[in-house]
Design a protein around this motif. Structure first.
Motif: not given
Length: 267
Positions: A37-39, A114, A116
């Protein structure tokens, strides 16, 4: 219908529920396939790990700029150029963005964007051996009563990723179990069903540190069945990249809820 038949039906229904849960979490785009999960706030240069393209927060939209050699597809077609995206509302398999077999789900929480990354080849899927669950026990299925709050409330709770976020609550679920009266603060879903995040005396030991319960929509007078045989492991029990909320104040029960899903089994 006789008591015996009712009991047999109940056991059969529970077994079918359990088998369906195992199928769901182990599906190609189930929770076991989440690898990140990249914010965007953590990547101000707009480069998200392993995803290609440039990602930018533009208020109510996420802006993706990519070249053909980034390998991304949008709505099933090779993508290059610039796209303005909003959060994906549906199942993971229906996400607009993909990178090969991976599905990239656009997510927004409390104004932050974000992405995912769901990968059917995730190591967690290969290691999964099932869900450890207690055998059905009728003592843990009791009648309860739901009382809505005058207006919805939001409490701040810690999440599995260490960040505190708001959890919406719509009322209180009261029931009698193991010789004591108990209450849970619950959220009300769009279809009227309830959702509780709870812990109990087994949490962190013979069961995961907290679990979910999803009773059906209350009937007349707020009556609802509280069946802990269908207590669920939260998504973060299957992959570290989920941001599950911890139980709100008052939702740690003193009883031993030796029922429902307990742990993930690995090979």
């Amino acid at each position: 219908m006789s008591t015996t038949n009712t009991s047999e039906d109940t056991l059969r229904n529970w077994q079918q529920w359990h088998e369906q849960r195992v199928e769901t979490v182990s599906a190609p785009y189930g929770p076991l396939s989440l690898t990140g999960t990249h914010w965007l706030a953590d990547h101000p240069d707009g480069a998200l790990p392993g995803l290609g393209g440039h990602w930018a927060d533009d208020g109510d939209e996420l802006v993706l700029t990519a070249a053909a050699d980034d390998g991304l597809t949008l709505d099933g077609r090779p993508f290059s150029g610039t796209a303005r995206l909003t959060a994906d509302p549906g199942p993971v398999a229906a996400a607009r963005l993909a990178l090969g077999e991976r599905r990239l789900v656009v997510l927004r929480r409390e104004g932050l964007w974000a992405v995912r990354d769901f990968d059917p080849g995730a190591p967690a899927r290969r290691a999964f051996a099932g869900i450890e669950a207690a055998s059905y026990d009728p003592r843990f299925a009791v009648e309860g009563r739901f009382t809505p709050y005058g207006q919805d409330r939001t409490v701040r709770v810690s999440n599995a990723d260490g960040v505190e976020r708001g959890l919406g609550l719509g009322g209180e679920l009261a029931f009698h179990l193991a010789g004591r009266d108990h209450t849970l603060q619950v959220s009300v879903e769009a279809d009227g069903s309830l959702w509780a995040v709870f812990a109990d005396a087994t949490s962190g030991g013979s069961s995961y540190r907290f679990r979910f319960l999803r009773p059906a929509a209350p009937g007349a007078g707020g009556r609802v069945t509280v069946d802990f045989n269908r207590a669920l492991l939260p998504p973060c029990a299957f992959a570290d990249h989920f941001i599950c909320p911890f139980p709100p104040p008052g939702n740690t029960l003193t009883a031993d809820i030796a029922a429902g899903e307990r742990h993930v089994s690995l090979r």
